[in-house]
Enzyme design. Structure first.
Site, short mmCIF file in Angstrom:
data_model
loop_
_atom_site.label_atom_id
_atom_site.label_comp_id
_atom_site.label_asym_id
_atom_site.label_seq_id
_atom_site.Cartn_x
_atom_site.Cartn_y
_atom_site.Cartn_z
N LYS A 74 0.87 -1.41 -0.08
CA LYS A 74 0.10 0.11 -0.03
C LYS A 74 0.65 1.11 0.13
CE LYS A 74 -3.88 2.09 2.80
NZ LYS A 74 -4.55 1.88 3.88
N SER A 149 -9.21 1.86 3.14
CA SER A 149 -8.52 2.59 2.14
C SER A 149 -7.42 1.64 1.38
CB SER A 149 -7.79 3.74 2.92
OG SER A 149 -6.96 3.22 4.00
N SER A 173 -9.56 -0.58 7.03
CA SER A 173 -9.00 -0.18 6.18
C SER A 173 -8.17 -1.50 5.25
CB SER A 173 -8.19 0.87 6.12
OG SER A 173 -8.67 2.07 6.34
#
Length: 465
Positions: A74, A149, A173
């Site tokens: 990420k 996210s 997330s």
């Protein structure tokens, strides 16, 4: 699904495939970027590392289990010499001067990073639409959001572009996009994995978490990343979890929050599927207990009060002075204002303004301190519950993934999509999304430091539901 890590390891050792070919195949898929899951490729680094693995195998040396295994990161984790943008305009040209501890441990084990993955800017969002690189598309239905996210991370695993990916979970997330894309996603006990090198969103709940297609791969990656880190004072020492330890479930009683299931907000099919899963668990001789918990609106309000406060504090350092995309104005104050106004997304600005409001004089006692008190009450509630049950089972989300664009029109609806994940974050508990039980999966939660039990029960559910 069986361990992809072990399968690929065997293929490499038996020379069925070379690491260079494997990595190049994955890079080719990522270059197409059909699901908008890629921020930047680490192709030169990945191919260099792959060549070293191939040379090692050719010389007859033994390779470790993770050596040569391609993974994704990420884009909120530092990896030295790579762009780390947090999917923001402010950091779009920022290169990391060091590597996050969790990522360094994977590199030391021989895993090969392929990609920095698209995500909500600074982790601010539940749909992976709040990004300068454009919305991530759901792996199952590209017209829907991927969740956030860590949306890019979840999609890359779901589409087999990476064998596993590393996300950050603050209020759900990792777990929510894992559910939306039908894979496994773990938020471990807070502190089990060092946060050093993860861009801070909410320091009191931020967790590093793996996403993968099997419980076994989650276990393998978790073990490698876990451990005390001198660079992170909140990190803790933890025991390694063996494959044998999670092969059989020791769970006798599970609980679920009845207000989650009785809520008007829950999708009728998710509710029906969850209750059907409960019946299948009962049929295996496990006792099931209804539990009382805080209402969803209280959980969401408490989480976002504290999250916005910590966001305002953590992002105050980003003003274009030391790093970031600086925009010059007539004086220093205006330079700060313009730099932040132009480079932060609307969602990030919303959270900074909200955070400064709850921390301001006249409001902090009424709002922020009340949020802290409620967090303590939530933790006490969990302590009571885990005296009565071994595991708490819940839906991951109250509803199915929305269409791309819908969440941006209604920020409140986006916040409420976190209703079933934020409570476990506030309690700093180990929680795993599994791709069974409902269309967005089920969430398995245990008491603090009981990550092993979560994985045990996940293996049990795999054969039960």
């Amino acid at each position: 699904m069986d361990s992809q890590i072990k399968k690929i390891h065997q293929q490499l050792v038996s020379k069925e495939i070379t690491c260079t070919v494997l990595v190049q195949e994955k890079l080719n898929l990522l270059k197409e970027n059909k699901y908008n899951s890629v921020n930047s490729l680490l192709d030169t680094l990945a191919l260099d590392l792959a060549a070293k693995v191939d040379a090692k195998i050719a010389s007859g040396e033994t390779i470790g289990l993770l050596e040569g295994i391609p993974f994704g990161i990420k884009d909120v984790f530092m990896v030295q010499g790579t762009f780390t943008t947090a999917s923001s305009d402010l950091l779009k040209n920022y290169k990391s001067p060091y590597t996050a501890t969790a990522i360094q441990k994977l590199l030391d084990a021989g895993a090969i990073p392929l990609v920095k993955e698209n995500c909500d800017s600074f982790g601010h969002g539940s749909s992976s639409e709040n990004t300068i690189f454009g919305a991530v598309k759901n792996a199952i239905n590209p017209e829907l959001v991927a969740g956030g996210s860590s949306g890019g991370s979840a999609v890359n695993v779901a589409k087999d572009y990476t064998v596993f990916s590393i996300g950050g979970d603050t209020g759900g997330s990792v777990r929510q996009p894992a559910g939306y894309n039908h894979i496994y996603g773990l938020k471990p006990t807070y502190g089990r994995i060092s946060r050093y090198g993860l861009m801070a969103y909410v320091s009191s709940t931020d967790c590093v978490g793996p996403l993968a297609k099997s419980v076994e791969d989650i276990r393998i990656v978790l073990n490698v990343m876990s451990g005390k880190d001198a660079k992170d004072q909140t990190s803790i020492t933890s025991n390694e979890i063996s494959e044998e330890a999670i092969a059989t479930s020791a769970v006798k009683t599970i609980g679920y929050f009845k207000n989650f299931i009785e809520s008007e907000a829950i999708d009728s099919q998710i509710k029906a599927d969850f209750l059907a899963s409960i019946e299948k668990i009962k049929a295996k001789g496990i006792a099931v207990k209804e539990l009382d918990f805080f209402k969803s609106d209280i959980l969401v309000s408490t989480y976002y009060t504290l999250a916005m406060a910590e966001t305002a504090s953590n992002l105050s350092r980003l003003d274009g002075t030391n790093y970031g995309n600086r925009i010059e104005a007539e004086n220093l104050i205006e330079t700060y204002a313009v730099t932040r106004s132009e480079n932060f997304s609307e969602e990030t600005k919303r959270r900074i303004v909200g955070g400064n409001q709850v921390l301001s004089q006249g409001f902090s006692d009424e709002i922020y301190l009340k949020g802290l008190a409620l967090r303590d009450q939530i933790s006490e509630n969990f302590s009571k519950d885990f005296n009565e049950v071994d595991i708490i089972l819940s839906p991951v989300t109250p509803s199915t993934p929305p269409k791309i664009g819908d969440s941006l029109k209604d920020p409140l609806a986006m916040y409420l999509s976190d209703a079933y994940t934020v409570g476990f974050s506030l309690g700093q508990l180990p929680t795993l999304t599994v791709p069974q039980g409902t269309s967005t999966g089920l969430q398995i939660t245990a008491a603090k430091n009981n990550d092993e039990l979560v994985l045990k029960f996940a293996n049990f559910l795999k054969d039960t539901i």
